[in-house]
Write an enzyme that holds these catalytic residues in place. Structure first.
Site, mmCIF file in Angstrom:
data_model
loop_
_atom_site.group_PDB
_atom_site.id
_atom_site.type_symbol
_atom_site.label_atom_id
_atom_site.label_comp_id
_atom_site.label_asym_id
_atom_site.label_seq_id
_atom_site.Cartn_x
_atom_site.Cartn_y
_atom_site.Cartn_z
ATOM 1 C CG ASP A 1 -1.674 1.221 1.456
ATOM 2 O OD1 ASP A 1 -2.338 1.664 0.509
ATOM 3 O OD2 ASP A 1 -1.612 1.771 2.580
ATOM 4 C CG ASP B 1 -1.321 7.726 0.403
ATOM 5 O OD1 ASP B 1 -0.589 8.719 0.382
ATOM 6 O OD2 ASP B 1 -1.938 7.299 -0.603
ATOM 7 C CG ASP C 1 -2.083 2.115 6.718
ATOM 8 O OD1 ASP C 1 -2.327 1.889 5.516
ATOM 9 O OD2 ASP C 1 -2.514 3.129 7.311
#
Length: 274
Positions: free
Chosen positions: A8, A10, A167
Protein backbone atom coordinates in the site's frame (compact mmCIF):
# COMPACT_ATOMS: atom_id res chain seq x y z
CA UNK A 1 8.06 -19.03 -1.34
CA UNK A 2 7.52 -15.27 -1.47
CA UNK A 3 8.74 -13.75 -4.73
CA UNK A 4 7.08 -10.32 -4.56
CA UNK A 5 6.08 -7.72 -1.99
CA UNK A 6 3.08 -5.53 -2.85
CA UNK A 7 2.81 -2.37 -0.77
CA UNK A 8 0.00 0.00 0.00
CA UNK A 9 1.24 3.58 -0.45
CA UNK A 10 -0.24 6.11 2.01
CA UNK A 11 0.32 5.11 5.61
CA UNK A 12 2.62 2.25 4.62
CA UNK A 13 5.47 3.62 2.51
CA UNK A 14 4.74 7.32 2.85
CA UNK A 15 3.54 9.59 5.63
CA UNK A 16 1.32 11.71 3.40
CA UNK A 17 -1.50 12.63 5.74
CA UNK A 18 -0.58 16.33 6.04
CA UNK A 19 -0.64 16.93 2.28
CA UNK A 20 -3.92 14.98 1.96
CA UNK A 21 -5.46 16.99 4.80
CA UNK A 22 -4.23 20.31 3.43
CA UNK A 23 -5.67 19.62 -0.03
CA UNK A 24 -8.97 18.51 1.48
CA UNK A 25 -9.20 21.57 3.73
CA UNK A 26 -8.39 23.84 0.80
CA UNK A 27 -11.39 22.42 -1.03
CA UNK A 28 -13.62 22.82 2.04
CA UNK A 29 -12.40 26.38 2.55
CA UNK A 30 -13.26 27.31 -1.04
CA UNK A 31 -16.72 25.82 -0.67
CA UNK A 32 -17.28 27.59 2.65
CA UNK A 33 -17.47 24.46 4.79
CA UNK A 34 -15.73 23.75 8.14
CA UNK A 35 -12.25 22.29 7.96
CA UNK A 36 -10.93 19.27 9.90
CA UNK A 37 -7.84 18.61 11.99
CA UNK A 38 -5.08 16.64 10.26
CA UNK A 39 -5.57 13.73 12.68
CA UNK A 40 -9.19 13.31 11.57
CA UNK A 41 -8.10 12.55 8.02
CA UNK A 42 -6.45 9.33 9.18
CA UNK A 43 -9.98 7.93 9.41
CA UNK A 44 -11.18 9.62 6.21
CA UNK A 45 -8.54 8.26 3.81
CA UNK A 46 -7.91 4.72 2.66
CA UNK A 47 -11.03 3.94 0.60
CA UNK A 48 -10.37 6.09 -2.45
CA UNK A 49 -10.77 9.77 -3.27
CA UNK A 50 -14.56 9.68 -3.62
CA UNK A 51 -15.06 8.27 -0.14
CA UNK A 52 -12.59 10.82 1.26
CA UNK A 53 -14.70 13.62 -0.21
CA UNK A 54 -17.94 12.17 1.18
CA UNK A 55 -16.43 11.88 4.66
CA UNK A 56 -14.95 15.36 4.80
CA UNK A 57 -18.11 17.15 3.61
CA UNK A 58 -21.01 17.95 5.93
CA UNK A 59 -23.71 15.27 5.69
CA UNK A 60 -26.13 17.50 3.81
CA UNK A 61 -23.49 18.53 1.24
CA UNK A 62 -22.33 14.93 0.75
CA UNK A 63 -25.81 14.10 -0.59
CA UNK A 64 -25.55 16.70 -3.38
CA UNK A 65 -23.80 15.25 -6.44
CA UNK A 66 -22.90 18.68 -7.81
CA UNK A 67 -21.19 19.68 -4.55
CA UNK A 68 -19.33 16.37 -4.36
CA UNK A 69 -18.10 16.80 -7.93
CA UNK A 70 -16.96 20.37 -7.22
CA UNK A 71 -15.18 19.25 -4.05
CA UNK A 72 -13.39 16.47 -5.95
CA UNK A 73 -12.21 18.91 -8.61
CA UNK A 74 -10.96 21.37 -5.99
CA UNK A 75 -9.20 18.60 -4.08
CA UNK A 76 -7.54 17.30 -7.25
CA UNK A 77 -6.16 20.72 -8.14
CA UNK A 78 -4.89 21.45 -4.64
CA UNK A 79 -3.34 18.01 -4.26
CA UNK A 80 -1.77 18.13 -7.71
CA UNK A 81 -0.03 21.38 -6.78
CA UNK A 82 1.03 20.40 -3.23
CA UNK A 83 1.25 16.60 -2.99
CA UNK A 84 4.99 16.72 -2.34
CA UNK A 85 5.06 19.55 0.21
CA UNK A 86 5.13 17.56 3.45
CA UNK A 87 5.04 13.92 2.38
CA UNK A 88 8.04 11.81 3.41
CA UNK A 89 8.92 8.10 3.52
CA UNK A 90 8.53 6.52 6.93
CA UNK A 91 11.85 5.93 8.73
CA UNK A 92 13.45 2.70 7.60
CA UNK A 93 11.42 2.35 4.40
CA UNK A 94 14.21 3.29 1.94
CA UNK A 95 16.58 0.85 3.66
CA UNK A 96 13.95 -1.90 3.61
CA UNK A 97 13.28 -1.45 -0.10
CA UNK A 98 17.01 -1.52 -0.81
CA UNK A 99 17.35 -4.80 1.11
CA UNK A 100 14.40 -6.42 -0.67
CA UNK A 101 15.77 -5.45 -4.06
CA UNK A 102 19.19 -6.88 -3.17
CA UNK A 103 17.40 -10.14 -2.30
CA UNK A 104 15.94 -10.14 -5.84
CA UNK A 105 12.32 -9.77 -4.73
CA UNK A 106 9.86 -8.08 -7.08
CA UNK A 107 8.31 -4.92 -5.63
CA UNK A 108 4.96 -3.32 -6.43
CA UNK A 109 2.53 -0.66 -5.19
CA UNK A 110 -1.27 -0.89 -5.18
CA UNK A 111 -3.09 2.19 -3.90
CA UNK A 112 -6.64 3.56 -3.76
CA UNK A 113 -5.28 6.99 -4.66
CA UNK A 114 -5.97 8.06 -8.29
CA UNK A 115 -3.44 6.46 -10.59
CA UNK A 116 -2.03 9.70 -11.97
CA UNK A 117 -1.10 10.80 -8.45
CA UNK A 118 0.31 7.40 -7.51
CA UNK A 119 2.56 7.18 -10.56
CA UNK A 120 3.98 10.65 -9.95
CA UNK A 121 4.56 10.20 -6.23
CA UNK A 122 6.18 6.78 -6.53
CA UNK A 123 8.51 7.96 -9.26
CA UNK A 124 9.44 11.06 -7.28
CA UNK A 125 10.18 9.32 -3.96
CA UNK A 126 11.29 5.89 -5.19
CA UNK A 127 12.66 6.27 -8.73
CA UNK A 128 13.36 2.94 -10.39
CA UNK A 129 12.54 0.91 -7.26
CA UNK A 130 9.20 -0.67 -8.13
CA UNK A 131 8.49 -3.21 -10.87
CA UNK A 132 4.76 -2.43 -11.05
CA UNK A 133 2.60 0.44 -9.77
CA UNK A 134 -1.18 0.65 -9.80
CA UNK A 135 -3.49 3.36 -8.46
CA UNK A 136 -7.24 3.73 -8.77
CA UNK A 137 -8.50 3.63 -12.34
CA UNK A 138 -12.22 4.15 -12.82
CA UNK A 139 -14.45 3.36 -9.86
CA UNK A 140 -12.76 0.15 -8.67
CA UNK A 141 -11.03 0.47 -5.31
CA UNK A 142 -9.62 -1.86 -2.68
CA UNK A 143 -10.68 -4.21 -1.14
CA UNK A 144 -11.53 -5.24 -4.70
CA UNK A 145 -8.47 -7.32 -5.67
CA UNK A 146 -8.31 -6.04 -9.27
CA UNK A 147 -5.26 -3.85 -8.62
CA UNK A 148 -3.35 -6.67 -6.94
CA UNK A 149 -4.22 -9.08 -9.74
CA UNK A 150 -3.10 -6.48 -12.28
CA UNK A 151 0.38 -6.10 -10.80
CA UNK A 152 0.70 -9.87 -10.32
CA UNK A 153 -0.04 -10.27 -14.02
CA UNK A 154 2.66 -7.70 -14.84
CA UNK A 155 5.11 -9.55 -12.59
CA UNK A 156 4.14 -12.95 -13.98
CA UNK A 157 3.37 -14.37 -10.53
CA UNK A 158 0.57 -16.21 -8.74
CA UNK A 159 -1.18 -14.81 -5.63
CA UNK A 160 0.45 -17.36 -3.32
CA UNK A 161 3.86 -16.04 -4.38
CA UNK A 162 3.17 -12.51 -3.07
CA UNK A 163 2.92 -10.75 0.28
CA UNK A 164 0.66 -7.70 0.54
CA UNK A 165 1.68 -5.05 3.08
CA UNK A 166 -0.62 -2.30 4.38
CA UNK A 167 -1.78 -0.31 7.39
CA UNK A 168 -5.56 -0.78 7.44
CA UNK A 169 -8.41 -3.27 7.50
CA UNK A 170 -9.00 -2.47 3.83
CA UNK A 171 -5.50 -3.76 3.07
CA UNK A 172 -6.11 -6.97 5.03
CA UNK A 173 -9.36 -7.56 3.14
CA UNK A 174 -7.66 -6.77 -0.16
CA UNK A 175 -4.99 -9.40 0.46
CA UNK A 176 -7.63 -11.93 1.49
CA UNK A 177 -9.71 -11.24 -1.62
CA UNK A 178 -6.63 -11.44 -3.85
CA UNK A 179 -5.41 -14.71 -2.31
CA UNK A 180 -2.06 -13.33 -1.12
CA UNK A 181 -0.43 -13.48 2.28
CA UNK A 182 -0.74 -10.25 4.28
CA UNK A 183 1.30 -8.20 6.72
CA UNK A 184 -0.15 -5.25 8.61
CA UNK A 185 2.01 -2.32 9.73
CA UNK A 186 1.33 -0.30 12.88
CA UNK A 187 3.24 2.89 11.99
CA UNK A 188 0.56 4.09 9.55
CA UNK A 189 -2.85 5.74 9.87
CA UNK A 190 -4.94 3.08 11.64
CA UNK A 191 -2.94 1.05 14.16
CA UNK A 192 -2.64 -2.44 15.61
CA UNK A 193 -6.18 -2.87 16.92
CA UNK A 194 -7.81 -2.40 13.51
CA UNK A 195 -5.34 -4.79 11.90
CA UNK A 196 -5.88 -7.41 14.59
CA UNK A 197 -9.68 -7.20 14.35
CA UNK A 198 -9.43 -7.49 10.56
CA UNK A 199 -7.47 -10.72 10.99
CA UNK A 200 -4.03 -9.73 9.70
CA UNK A 201 -1.87 -12.90 9.91
CA UNK A 202 1.29 -10.85 10.46
CA UNK A 203 1.62 -7.46 12.19
CA UNK A 204 4.89 -5.55 12.48
CA UNK A 205 5.91 -2.36 14.29
CA UNK A 206 8.98 -1.36 12.24
CA UNK A 207 9.99 -1.79 8.58
CA UNK A 208 13.05 -3.97 9.31
CA UNK A 209 10.75 -6.62 10.84
CA UNK A 210 9.33 -7.37 7.40
CA UNK A 211 12.55 -9.10 6.36
CA UNK A 212 11.89 -11.88 8.89
CA UNK A 213 8.59 -12.62 7.13
CA UNK A 214 9.58 -12.04 3.52
CA UNK A 215 13.10 -13.46 3.47
CA UNK A 216 14.48 -16.87 4.49
CA UNK A 217 16.47 -16.35 7.66
CA UNK A 218 20.16 -17.15 7.91
CA UNK A 219 19.20 -19.68 10.59
CA UNK A 220 16.91 -21.49 8.16
CA UNK A 221 19.66 -21.59 5.57
CA UNK A 222 22.10 -22.99 8.13
CA UNK A 223 19.63 -25.69 9.13
CA UNK A 224 19.16 -26.73 5.51
CA UNK A 225 22.91 -26.93 4.96
CA UNK A 226 23.39 -28.96 8.13
CA UNK A 227 20.57 -31.29 7.14
CA UNK A 228 22.20 -31.94 3.79
CA UNK A 229 25.47 -32.68 5.58
CA UNK A 230 23.73 -35.18 7.87
CA UNK A 231 22.12 -36.94 4.93
CA UNK A 232 25.46 -37.15 3.12
CA UNK A 233 27.19 -38.66 6.20
CA UNK A 234 24.39 -41.19 6.69
CA UNK A 235 24.63 -42.28 3.07
CA UNK A 236 28.37 -42.80 3.48
CA UNK A 237 27.77 -44.82 6.66
CA UNK A 238 25.24 -46.97 4.83
CA UNK A 239 27.78 -47.69 2.13
CA UNK A 240 30.28 -48.56 4.89
CA UNK A 241 27.80 -50.98 6.49
CA UNK A 242 27.21 -52.75 3.20
CA UNK A 243 30.94 -53.02 2.62
CA UNK A 244 31.56 -54.29 6.18
CA UNK A 245 28.85 -56.92 5.80
CA UNK A 246 30.41 -58.06 2.56
CA UNK A 247 33.86 -58.36 4.18
CA UNK A 248 32.67 -59.74 7.54
CA UNK A 249 33.88 -56.71 9.52
CA UNK A 250 31.53 -56.76 12.56
CA UNK A 251 33.09 -53.66 14.15
CA UNK A 252 32.54 -51.75 10.92
CA UNK A 253 28.90 -52.80 10.82
CA UNK A 254 28.34 -51.66 14.42
CA UNK A 255 30.02 -48.32 13.85
CA UNK A 256 28.11 -47.82 10.63
CA UNK A 257 24.80 -48.26 12.47
CA UNK A 258 25.51 -46.51 15.80
CA UNK A 259 27.21 -43.41 14.36
CA UNK A 260 24.36 -42.29 12.03
CA UNK A 261 21.79 -42.95 14.78
CA UNK A 262 23.68 -40.65 17.16
CA UNK A 263 24.20 -38.08 14.41
CA UNK A 264 20.50 -38.17 13.52
CA UNK A 265 19.53 -37.69 17.18
CA UNK A 266 21.89 -34.72 17.52
CA UNK A 267 20.61 -33.18 14.28
CA UNK A 268 17.01 -33.46 15.48
CA UNK A 269 17.82 -31.66 18.74
CA UNK A 270 19.65 -28.86 16.87
CA UNK A 271 16.84 -28.34 14.35
CA UNK A 272 14.22 -28.22 17.12
CA UNK A 273 16.21 -25.51 18.89
CA UNK A 274 16.42 -23.48 15.68
Amino acid sequence: MIKAIIFDLDGTLLDSITDLANASNAALRTLGYPEHEVEAYKQFVGDGRHNLILRMLPDSAAKEESIVAKAEALFDQAYHDHMLDCTIPYPGIPELLDLLRKEKLKLAVVSNKPDEFVQRIVEDYFPGVFDAVCGQIGSVVKPDPAGVHKVLSVLGLKPYEALYVGDSAVDVMTARNAGTDCCGVTWGFRGRRELRVAGAPHIIDAPFELSAIALPSSTSKAVRIFSLFVVAVMVLCLVGVIYSLATGNVAGVTAGIVFPVLLGFAATRIIKKK
